[in-house]
Structures are given as C-alpha cells and as structure tokens.
Motif scaffolding. Structure first.
Motif, PDB file in Angstrom:
ATOM      1  N   SER A 252       0.820  -1.206   0.000  1.00  0.00           N
ATOM      2  CA  SER A 252       0.000   0.000   0.000  1.00  0.00           C
ATOM      3  C   SER A 252       0.860   1.265   0.000  1.00  0.00           C
ATOM      4  O   SER A 252       1.999   1.254   0.465  1.00  0.00           O
ATOM      5  N   SER A 253       0.287   2.349  -0.520  1.00  0.00           N
ATOM      6  CA  SER A 253       0.961   3.650  -0.472  1.00  0.00           C
ATOM      7  C   SER A 253       0.724   4.355   0.858  1.00  0.00           C
ATOM      8  O   SER A 253       1.328   5.392   1.132  1.00  0.00           O
ATOM      9  N   ARG A 254      -0.142   3.791   1.707  1.00  0.00           N
ATOM     10  CA  ARG A 254      -0.483   4.431   2.991  1.00  0.00           C
ATOM     11  C   ARG A 254       0.560   4.109   4.065  1.00  0.00           C
ATOM     12  O   ARG A 254       0.244   3.557   5.118  1.00  0.00           O
TER      13      ARG A 254
ATOM     14  N   VAL B  98       1.925   5.914  -8.396  1.00  0.00           N
ATOM     15  CA  VAL B  98       3.144   5.226  -8.848  1.00  0.00           C
ATOM     16  C   VAL B  98       3.697   4.266  -7.809  1.00  0.00           C
ATOM     17  O   VAL B  98       4.683   3.565  -8.068  1.00  0.00           O
ATOM     18  N   SER B  99       3.085   4.215  -6.636  1.00  0.00           N
ATOM     19  CA  SER B  99       3.594   3.379  -5.550  1.00  0.00           C
ATOM     20  C   SER B  99       3.676   1.914  -5.968  1.00  0.00           C
ATOM     21  O   SER B  99       2.688   1.332  -6.438  1.00  0.00           O
ATOM     22  N   PRO B 100       4.834   1.270  -5.790  1.00  0.00           N
ATOM     23  CA  PRO B 100       4.948  -0.160  -6.101  1.00  0.00           C
ATOM     24  C   PRO B 100       4.039  -1.007  -5.211  1.00  0.00           C
ATOM     25  O   PRO B 100       3.574  -2.068  -5.616  1.00  0.00           O
TER      26      PRO B 100
ATOM     27  N   ARG C 230      -0.450  -4.681  -4.780  1.00  0.00           N
ATOM     28  CA  ARG C 230      -1.691  -5.026  -4.091  1.00  0.00           C
ATOM     29  C   ARG C 230      -2.839  -5.189  -5.084  1.00  0.00           C
ATOM     30  O   ARG C 230      -3.684  -6.078  -4.936  1.00  0.00           O
ATOM     31  N   SER C 231      -2.871  -4.321  -6.104  1.00  0.00           N
ATOM     32  CA  SER C 231      -3.928  -4.401  -7.106  1.00  0.00           C
ATOM     33  C   SER C 231      -3.925  -5.758  -7.804  1.00  0.00           C
ATOM     34  O   SER C 231      -4.981  -6.347  -8.056  1.00  0.00           O
ATOM     35  N   LYS C 232      -2.727  -6.275  -8.087  1.00  0.00           N
ATOM     36  CA  LYS C 232      -2.628  -7.592  -8.728  1.00  0.00           C
ATOM     37  C   LYS C 232      -3.047  -8.697  -7.769  1.00  0.00           C
ATOM     38  O   LYS C 232      -3.736  -9.640  -8.156  1.00  0.00           O
ATOM     39  N   ALA C 233      -2.605  -8.573  -6.513  1.00  0.00           N
ATOM     40  CA  ALA C 233      -2.914  -9.608  -5.519  1.00  0.00           C
ATOM     41  C   ALA C 233      -4.402  -9.676  -5.217  1.00  0.00           C
ATOM     42  O   ALA C 233      -4.949 -10.752  -4.949  1.00  0.00           O
TER      43      ALA C 233
END
Length: 451
Positions: A75-77, A228-230, A235-238
């Motif tokens: 997450s980017s958070r 752009v956060s890895p 997470r989107s893929k998972a």
C-alpha cells in the motif's frame, strides 16, 4: 498565585466544557463497546508469533518490517498503516487519540458557526453521529477509524481553518494544519479530494494563498505517490481474487461502476443522512426570501427522490419496474453486457446524474454563487468523484462501507453550512435537533448491533 491558577483552570473548563463532554462520551463508548476484530487480531497474532515480548526493540523491528512491506508490496499508505501497526499493539493510546480526533472534528465544525449558542454544540454533535457508525466495523474499529475517520477529521479541521474569517496564523496552527494534510492525503481517495479542493481554495481565497499552496503541494505529491507506488501496484494484482474479471473491464465501465455504486448508496437505499440533507436544502430555500416560487419548487425535487429511496424497498415488492430499479446494482455496476440493450438499464445512471447535478446547482446557487457556496458544492462533487475512483480497484465490493466515509463526512460538512444559512433566516433549531437525534439513534443502534 494558586488562586489565579485555580481561576484560570476553572475558566478553561467552562470555555471548553462541550469539548470535554464529547471527549468523555466517546471515550466511555469505546471502553464499553470496542473489542479487537478482523485485521487487528491478525496483526497482533503476527507480532506475537514473531516476537516473544512487547519491548521497544521488538516494536521498532515490527514497524520497520511492516513499513518496508507496505511500500514495496502492499500500500501507499505508509503513514496511516504505520500508525495502525503501532496502535494495534497499544489500544489504550488509541482510545485517547480517537476521542481527541472526534473532538477535533467536532471543534472544527462548531467553529464554522462562529457563535457560542448552546444549541449549535448539540446540533454538530448529532450531525457527526448521523454518519452510520457501522462503516467502521468492517476491518475492525481501531484500524478503520485510523484509516478513514482520522483523515476526515484532519480534512474538517483544514477546511474550517480555510473558511474561517479570522484565521490564526500562529506557528502551532500552521504546523498542525501541515501535519493534518500529510496524514489525510496519505489516504488515496482523500488525496484526490484535497488536490481539487485546495486548488479551488487557492483561486477563491487569494489572501490565503501563501498558506494553502504548501498544502496543495503535499496533497499533489501524495496523490502522485499513490499512483506510482509499487505497493499499490502489487496489491492491485494480488487483490484480483476479489474480482477475477476486473482487468477485462474497460476504463469507462470501471468509472460507471464506481459512480453508480456511490450514488446508489445515498439515493436508492434507506439513507437517512441524504433525506436530512435534501430536506434542509429544501427548507433553506423556502426560508430564503430572495428565492422565487419556481426555485423553491425545484428545491423539493431532490428531497422527493431521497424519500423515494427510503420507500423503494417496500415499493419494489409491489411494482416490477421499481423492483428493477431497486436491484439495479450488480457486481458490474448498473449497466453490464447482460442488460446494455435494455433502455431501462440506463435509468439509474440518468437519475443519479440528474438529481446529483440538481443538488450541486441548488447548493452553489443558495448563497448567490458565493465562494463558500461554490466550495461546498465542489466538495460534494469531489467526494463523490473520489469514491467513484474505487471503480478502478478490484476491491470495490470487498472494501465494504468504509470507502463511503469521505462522502458521508462531506455531507456532514455541507449540513453544517446549510444550518448556518438557516440561522441567518430564522432560528428553527428545535426541529433539527429532534430530527437529527432520531437519525443518530437509529444509526448508533445499528452500530451497537453490528458490534
């Protein structure tokens, strides 16, 4: 000397008594009803499975490991999650800070009235409680409030700070507002909301630009980081496990899915806060002597549609066409490959755009398109827009009601502004107190049942 200290202390208590009472109420509520659940339990188990005891070094090691995992693969958070990961180990601290965050939002909204009338303190407290508290139970009360309520408390402080006529430019107020923006904008949906709202503030509040521009820079930077956060990418893929067909949907379909699900929550369900907002908007037009009869009639339409949303579940059992409207939301939004050929499939989106647009126009026009009225309308638009961005995530249906928090609290902010407009035209507070107290009682009752 002691006498002076006592007098000063007594004076401080008298001046801040409403905030002390609110703090005590929220703290007692937490102590009675809070219990660890869902993600909170999982995080604690993860910590004690890895470490034997709770010490300074083990906590630092745990937070460091979670921080790296968030940034690189989840997450980017990073800021919000770090706070969650720390406080889940020390829930007693969360009790205090969460109650203080509630007071921060309460103080921010009360300050918009620029009055010390006693009924305002009651009204604002009830308004905040009008948000369905069950939205904070889906992932555990502690984690959900940190991730969704605290950012909105920071936003309410920031917006009230910008809107107030007499702004304090002390070092503390500026530093605290910067921290508020840093924390709030770390939530992806809110960063998009803030970028537009602060840009408008730079244009509308020219004398305050030098303070707002740093806020805008922070919000924009955090929005870019979210994109752009890895961690977000991984997470989107998972999380495709929640929506296996998600990548096959077009961009327009995803946006429609996010928009329709947002508007459906506030119009085609039993949404008491929508009924209240549209009712107060209508009443404000009726009490405004500048408005003609045509404008007053138009102002009744959103309220009528909101009432229809309250009754739709009962009407759906009797009328097939209304049943289609009531059950319009599917896992692919209101329009899908299965129904795109039927004209009635487009009715929900048409209704949402029409009544949503009408509310925005009525809100902006209420105060003759002043910078504040346009700002409130824009805030409502951006809250819906930011929640609609959930259509770009495969967790749109898995994230639960908590993603609607930005819209709920923006409506609360708009309600406070409407009440202020009403007070200009006459004091009708008793009616509002009765209505809003009933609404809050229903929502709090649902929250307790959920716990």
């Amino acid at each position: 000397m002691k006498s002076n200290i006592k007098v000063s202390w007594d004076k401080w208590i008298r001046e801040n008594l409403p905030y002390i009472i609110v703090f005590a109420i929220i703290l007692i509520f937490e102590l009675i009803f809070y219990r660890p659940a869902h993600d909170e339990v999982a995080l604690k188990k993860e910590f004690f499975h890895k470490y034997d005891s709770l010490t300074f070094s083990t906590v630092v090691s745990f937070l460091k490991g979670k921080f790296i995992r968030d940034v690189t693969g989840w997450s980017s958070r990073f800021l919000i999650n770090s706070v969650s990961n720390f406080l889940v180990l020390f829930p007693c601290l969360w009790y205090l800070i969460n109650a203080l965050m509630f007071v921060l939002m309460y103080y921010s909204l009360v300050s918009l009235f620029e009055t010390r009338d006693k009924d305002i303190y009651v009204l604002v407290f009830v308004l905040i409680l009008s948000v369905p508290q069950v939205i904070f139970t889906s992932a555990g009360l502690l984690i959900t409030t940190i991730a969704y309520f605290w950012p909105m408390a920071c936003v309410s402080y920031l917006l009230s700070y910008i809107c107030k006529k007499n702004r304090g430019l002390s070092v503390f107020s500026i530093a605290f507002s910067i921290l508020a923006v840093l924390y709030a904008a770390n939530e992806e949906l809110i960063s998009a909301f803030l970028v537009i709202m602060l840009l408008y503030s730079i244009i509308a509040y020219k004398g305050f630009r030098r303070i707002i521009i740093p806020y805008e820079a922070i919000s924009f930077a955090e929005l870019i980081w979210a994109l752009v956060s890895p961690g977000n990418s991984a997470r989107s893929k998972a999380e495709l496990i929640w929506f296996a067909d998600f990548n096959n949907l077009s961009l327009i379909k995803k946006i429609e899915m996010g928009f329709s699900s947002t508007m459906n929550e506030f119009f085609l369900t039993n949404s008491l806060i929508t009924v209240t907002f549209t009712a107060l908007l209508m009443i404000t037009y009726f009490y405004n002597k500048k408005r003609n009869i045509f404008e007053k009639i138009i102002a009744t339409l959103p309220f009528g549609f909101a009432l229809f949303g309250v009754m739709i579940s009962d009407l759906a059992t009797k009328y097939p066409r209304i049943s289609d409207l009531y059950h319009c939301m599917t896992s692919y939004g209101s329009i899908s490959v299965k129904n795109y050929g039927a004209k009635r499939s487009y009715l929900p989106v048409i209704l949402f755009v029409f009544f949503g647009g009408l509310i925005l126009i009525l809100t902006a026009a209420l105060d003759d398109y002043s910078r504040n009225s346009i700002g409130v309308a824009l805030a409502l638009l951006m809250s819906v827009g930011s929640r609609s961005m959930m259509g770009l995530s495969p967790t749109i249906w898995a994230s639960g009601l908590r993603t609607f928090s930005v819209v709920y609290y923006t409506i609360v902010f708009a309600l406070v502004w409407l009440l202020r407009q009403l007070r200009i035209n006459g004091d009708k507070s008793l009616l509002y107190i009765i209505w809003l107290t009933y609404m809050s009682a229903v929502e709090i009752g649902g929250f307790i049942v959920a716990l």
